[in-house]
Every structure is written in C-alpha cells, then in structure tokens.
Motif scaffolding. Structure first.
Motif, PDB file in Angstrom:
ATOM      1  N   PHE A  97       0.819  -1.210   0.000  1.00  0.00           N
ATOM      2  CA  PHE A  97       0.000   0.000   0.000  1.00  0.00           C
ATOM      3  C   PHE A  97       0.858   1.268   0.000  1.00  0.00           C
ATOM      4  N   GLN A  98       2.136   1.144  -0.202  1.00  0.00           N
ATOM      5  CA  GLN A  98       3.136   2.216  -0.125  1.00  0.00           C
ATOM      6  C   GLN A  98       3.439   2.588   1.326  1.00  0.00           C
ATOM      7  N   THR A  99       2.402   2.846   2.126  1.00  0.00           N
ATOM      8  CA  THR A  99       2.638   3.185   3.532  1.00  0.00           C
ATOM      9  C   THR A  99       2.773   1.941   4.406  1.00  0.00           C
ATOM     10  N   LYS A 100       2.298   0.803   3.906  1.00  0.00           N
ATOM     11  CA  LYS A 100       2.443  -0.448   4.641  1.00  0.00           C
ATOM     12  C   LYS A 100       2.357  -1.623   3.677  1.00  0.00           C
ATOM     13  N   VAL A 101       2.877  -2.748   4.124  1.00  0.00           N
ATOM     14  CA  VAL A 101       2.829  -3.988   3.357  1.00  0.00           C
ATOM     15  C   VAL A 101       2.074  -5.024   4.175  1.00  0.00           C
ATOM     16  N   VAL A 102       1.144  -5.714   3.518  1.00  0.00           N
ATOM     17  CA  VAL A 102       0.360  -6.761   4.175  1.00  0.00           C
ATOM     18  C   VAL A 102       0.573  -8.067   3.413  1.00  0.00           C
ATOM     19  N   ALA A 103       0.803  -9.144   4.146  1.00  0.00           N
ATOM     20  CA  ALA A 103       0.985 -10.455   3.518  1.00  0.00           C
ATOM     21  C   ALA A 103       0.178 -11.495   4.285  1.00  0.00           C
ATOM     22  N   LEU A 104      -0.642 -12.239   3.562  1.00  0.00           N
ATOM     23  CA  LEU A 104      -1.384 -13.359   4.142  1.00  0.00           C
ATOM     24  C   LEU A 104      -0.704 -14.645   3.696  1.00  0.00           C
ATOM     25  N   SER A 105      -0.375 -15.502   4.660  1.00  0.00           N
ATOM     26  CA  SER A 105       0.303 -16.761   4.351  1.00  0.00           C
ATOM     27  C   SER A 105      -0.424 -17.906   5.039  1.00  0.00           C
ATOM     28  N   VAL A 106      -0.520 -19.042   4.343  1.00  0.00           N
ATOM     29  CA  VAL A 106      -1.123 -20.253   4.905  1.00  0.00           C
ATOM     30  C   VAL A 106      -0.089 -21.368   4.821  1.00  0.00           C
ATOM     31  N   LEU A 107       0.155 -22.024   5.953  1.00  0.00           N
ATOM     32  CA  LEU A 107       1.219 -23.027   6.064  1.00  0.00           C
ATOM     33  C   LEU A 107       0.650 -24.436   6.071  1.00  0.00           C
ATOM     34  N   SER A 108       1.247 -25.307   5.275  1.00  0.00           N
ATOM     35  CA  SER A 108       0.867 -26.723   5.256  1.00  0.00           C
ATOM     36  C   SER A 108       2.076 -27.576   5.620  1.00  0.00           C
ATOM     37  N   THR A 109       1.902 -28.418   6.643  1.00  0.00           N
ATOM     38  CA  THR A 109       2.904 -29.429   6.986  1.00  0.00           C
ATOM     39  C   THR A 109       2.142 -30.706   7.346  1.00  0.00           C
ATOM     40  N   LEU A 133      -1.594 -13.356   9.064  1.00  0.00           N
ATOM     41  CA  LEU A 133      -1.688 -12.082   8.359  1.00  0.00           C
ATOM     42  C   LEU A 133      -0.639 -11.156   8.956  1.00  0.00           C
ATOM     43  N   ALA A 134       0.401 -10.879   8.181  1.00  0.00           N
ATOM     44  CA  ALA A 134       1.506 -10.047   8.657  1.00  0.00           C
ATOM     45  C   ALA A 134       1.362  -8.636   8.109  1.00  0.00           C
ATOM     46  N   THR A 135       1.544  -7.652   8.975  1.00  0.00           N
ATOM     47  CA  THR A 135       1.466  -6.245   8.579  1.00  0.00           C
ATOM     48  C   THR A 135       2.763  -5.544   8.951  1.00  0.00           C
ATOM     49  N   PHE A 136       3.361  -4.875   7.968  1.00  0.00           N
ATOM     50  CA  PHE A 136       4.591  -4.112   8.169  1.00  0.00           C
ATOM     51  C   PHE A 136       4.260  -2.636   7.976  1.00  0.00           C
ATOM     52  N   GLU A 137       4.450  -1.830   9.014  1.00  0.00           N
ATOM     53  CA  GLU A 137       4.109  -0.415   8.923  1.00  0.00           C
ATOM     54  C   GLU A 137       4.942   0.378   9.918  1.00  0.00           C
TER      55      GLU A 137
END
Length: 205
Positions: A97-109, A133-137
C-alpha cells in the motif's frame, strides 16, 4: 540478508532485524481489488523469497519438525527429517500500500493442519491449515493468527488445465479485508470462501 529470529511478545510476533517486508511485496500494488492466484513456496529448503515466509513461520515449522522426530530415542533420526522442514509449503498473497505492506500466508505441513474437507476430485486434498496475516508499517511488524484452506495436489491428481484448480485472493476496499476463493477442478469450494480483515476487530470467517 536472511530474515531470522522470531520473538513473541504479548501475543504479537515481532520479526527482529527482518527485510521481509521488502521481499514480500517489492512494488506498489496498483490494483489490489483484482482477483489473483496466490503464490506458493516450498519451505523444505527455503531459498530467496521463500526464506521470508519460512521466517514468518519458524516457530510452527520447529513445532512440526519436532513432531516428525521418532518418539523412541534409540531409533536413529531419518536424515530426511533431520534436514530441512519436512513436507512444509505455504501459499501467500501480499499487497504493498506504499505506507504499509500486508501479507497473508497459509502453512501446510504433515502435522499442523487440523481438518480436511471432502474434495470433488481424487488426488486433490482440501486441508484446513494455520494462517498468518503479517502487517509491516512504520518499522513495526505484527501478525494475526488464524486458519484457512490449503489445496494440495497429490501425485495421483488428474492432469488439468491451469485454471482448473486455483486459489484466488483479492483486497476488498469497502471492508478492508482480503477475500479468498477456492476452485477445485472448476468447482467453487464455497465452504472455504473467506474474508480476512486487516484489523482483528473486523475479522470474519
């Protein structure tokens, strides 16, 4: 630089000294509302971008790896278990989003997914796995834990065209949430459809 070192403080996961935000979404996402296929990473021996997602999941990967160890101390540890994150993979969807980065990750093991839905196609599994759901801001990093579907093709899965079995994600601007759609062999999996709010007070499933 490898992104390593997860510290858990008061329920929030903080990634120390991590360049993951730049790796997860390097350029501004001009059309976040457009449905896009999620991207997959093999976390067995993570390299490049996969290292960021392995770092995001390091605590759960360690948990899964420990469960893969033999319970009998006298039994030699299989090298396929001792080296790498056995059977681990993830899918992710990121937005800059320029002011922040959001990443949704789903883990399978093999040891962390908690349930499985019936699949319309033999050889394609629909598992319920951990999500983050990781948010970097503003130089800060936070994570919201949850669960989501993970579609996995096994060796006996039928040969299909590229649009037959796909997980799609898009950002819904009015609700400020990431929407998920799952298609298996051209069939919509309605029970997996999900809206993941960027703020926990708005979270819905």
């Amino acid at each position: 630089m490898s992104c390593r070192g997860l510290l858990r403080t008061g329920g929030t996961i903080v990634l120390a000294g991590c360049c993951a935000a730049a790796t997860m979404a390097q350029t501004y996402t001009a059309d976040p509302g457009t449905w896009r296929p999620v991207a997959y990473s093999d976390l067995t021996f993570p390299r490049g971008e996969a290292e960021s997602y392995a770092s995001l999941w390091q605590d759960r990967l360690d948990e899964s790896n420990k469960k893969a160890e033999p319970s009998n101390p006298g039994v030699p540890l299989n090298t396929s278990i001792a080296v790498g994150n056995r059977g681990a993979s993830e899918w992710h969807f990121s937005i800059n989003f320029q002011t922040k980065v959001v990443a949704l990750s789903v883990l399978s093991t093999p040891h962390l997914c908690t349930d499985e839905y019936p699949s319309p196609t033999k050889g394609i599994r629909i598992k319920i796995c951990p999500s983050r759901l990781a948010t970097f801001e503003n130089n800060s990093y936070s994570v919201i834990d949850g669960a989501a579907c993970f579609v996995e093709k096994e060796s006996g899965a039928p040969v299909e065209d590229s649009t037959a079995t796909v997980t799609y994600a898009a950002y819904d601007i009015p609700t400020r949430a990431i929407r998920l759609r799952y298609i298996v062999s051209h069939q919509e999996i309605d029970r997996c459809a999900q809206s993941v709010a960027l703020h926990p007070e708005n979270a819905t499933r």
